[in-house]
Each structure stands twice: as structure tokens, then as C-alpha cells.
Scaffold this motif. Sequence first.
Motif, mmCIF file in Angstrom:
data_model
loop_
_atom_site.group_PDB
_atom_site.id
_atom_site.type_symbol
_atom_site.label_atom_id
_atom_site.label_comp_id
_atom_site.label_asym_id
_atom_site.label_seq_id
_atom_site.Cartn_x
_atom_site.Cartn_y
_atom_site.Cartn_z
ATOM 1 N N THR A 176 0.522 -1.121 -0.130
ATOM 2 C CA THR A 176 0.051 0.011 0.024
ATOM 3 C C THR A 176 0.786 1.225 0.052
ATOM 4 O O THR A 176 0.453 2.195 -0.713
ATOM 5 C CB THR A 176 -0.929 -0.095 1.515
ATOM 6 N N GLU A 177 1.785 1.342 0.924
ATOM 7 C CA GLU A 177 2.760 2.328 0.813
ATOM 8 C C GLU A 177 3.624 2.621 -0.511
ATOM 9 O O GLU A 177 3.610 3.714 -1.001
ATOM 10 C CB GLU A 177 4.024 2.279 1.888
ATOM 11 N N ASP A 211 0.817 3.932 -2.836
ATOM 12 C CA ASP A 211 0.607 5.265 -2.529
ATOM 13 C C ASP A 211 1.648 6.258 -3.076
ATOM 14 O O ASP A 211 1.375 7.523 -3.626
ATOM 15 C CB ASP A 211 0.556 5.896 -0.962
ATOM 16 N N ASP A 249 1.272 6.415 -6.848
ATOM 17 C CA ASP A 249 0.117 7.486 -6.992
ATOM 18 C C ASP A 249 0.498 8.716 -6.979
ATOM 19 O O ASP A 249 0.126 9.543 -7.762
ATOM 20 C CB ASP A 249 -0.784 6.996 -6.223
#
Length: 139
Positions: free
Chosen positions: A126-127, A130, A133
Motif C-alpha cells: 500500500t505504501e 501510494d 500514485d
Amino acid sequence: TRKTQYKEFADGLDEEKSKGRIDIRYRRNAGEHIIVELKRAKRVITIGELMDQGEKYRTALIECVQKAYNLPTPPHVELVFVLGEKVRADAEVVQKSLSALNARVMYYQEMIRDSEAAYAAFLERTEKADAIDAVVKSL
């Protein structure tokens, strides 16, 4: 009582026979019938007890499934015993004995460790996602 909580399983069972029903789960996954029994975390169990219970659960499930679906051959059944304490036998003996019933043992601590590792891996992905992103948005 457990008989009133699980009425669909209670037909014909006296109170003694229905006592253990709350700690047993059944699931069907990709054509495989799986029974998971959660033992109390502090309960010490022998391989003989697991074999006896496993054979009882396996036989009952096969009979029920064959009758319900009118199957000519027995369905594939897997048994999982989730324990808190190690079985009173050598791990290799446990594995070989239970494999005859297509059964295995898992331990609560293993499940907790595996869950924590999976969650840590999820957070790491997820990190990274992110960060990617953020770079894409800045373009």
C-alpha cells in the motif's frame, strides 16, 4: 444451549452429542468439503483423540453429502484442527497419521504470525502504491 443456536444440526441429537457443535465449522471451497475444528487454546490433545474425532467427522460428512447430492463416490473432505498446544506426539507422526484422513493441524500462534506477516506485506504494498500514485498525480 447450542441445540437452539444451531437448530439445523440438532435434529436427533441429545444435549451431550450437541455440545461440541459450536467449535466446528464447515465450508465448501472449489468442490472440496472442509471441516475446521477450533480446540480451546489450553487444551492438550493426543493423536489418538484427533484420529477418532477426525474419522467421526469425516464419515458423518461423507454420508450427509452423498445422501444430499446422491453421489456415487465419496466427496473429497479435508479436516483442519486448530490447536493452541502441541499434540502429544512427534510432529512427523502427527502429520503421517492425519494424512490418512486428509487432515492437518494448525496452531493459533502460527495463524497469528501468518496474519501479521500478511498484513505487514499488505501495508508495504500500500505504501509503495501510494508513492507511485503520488508520482503519477504530480505529472
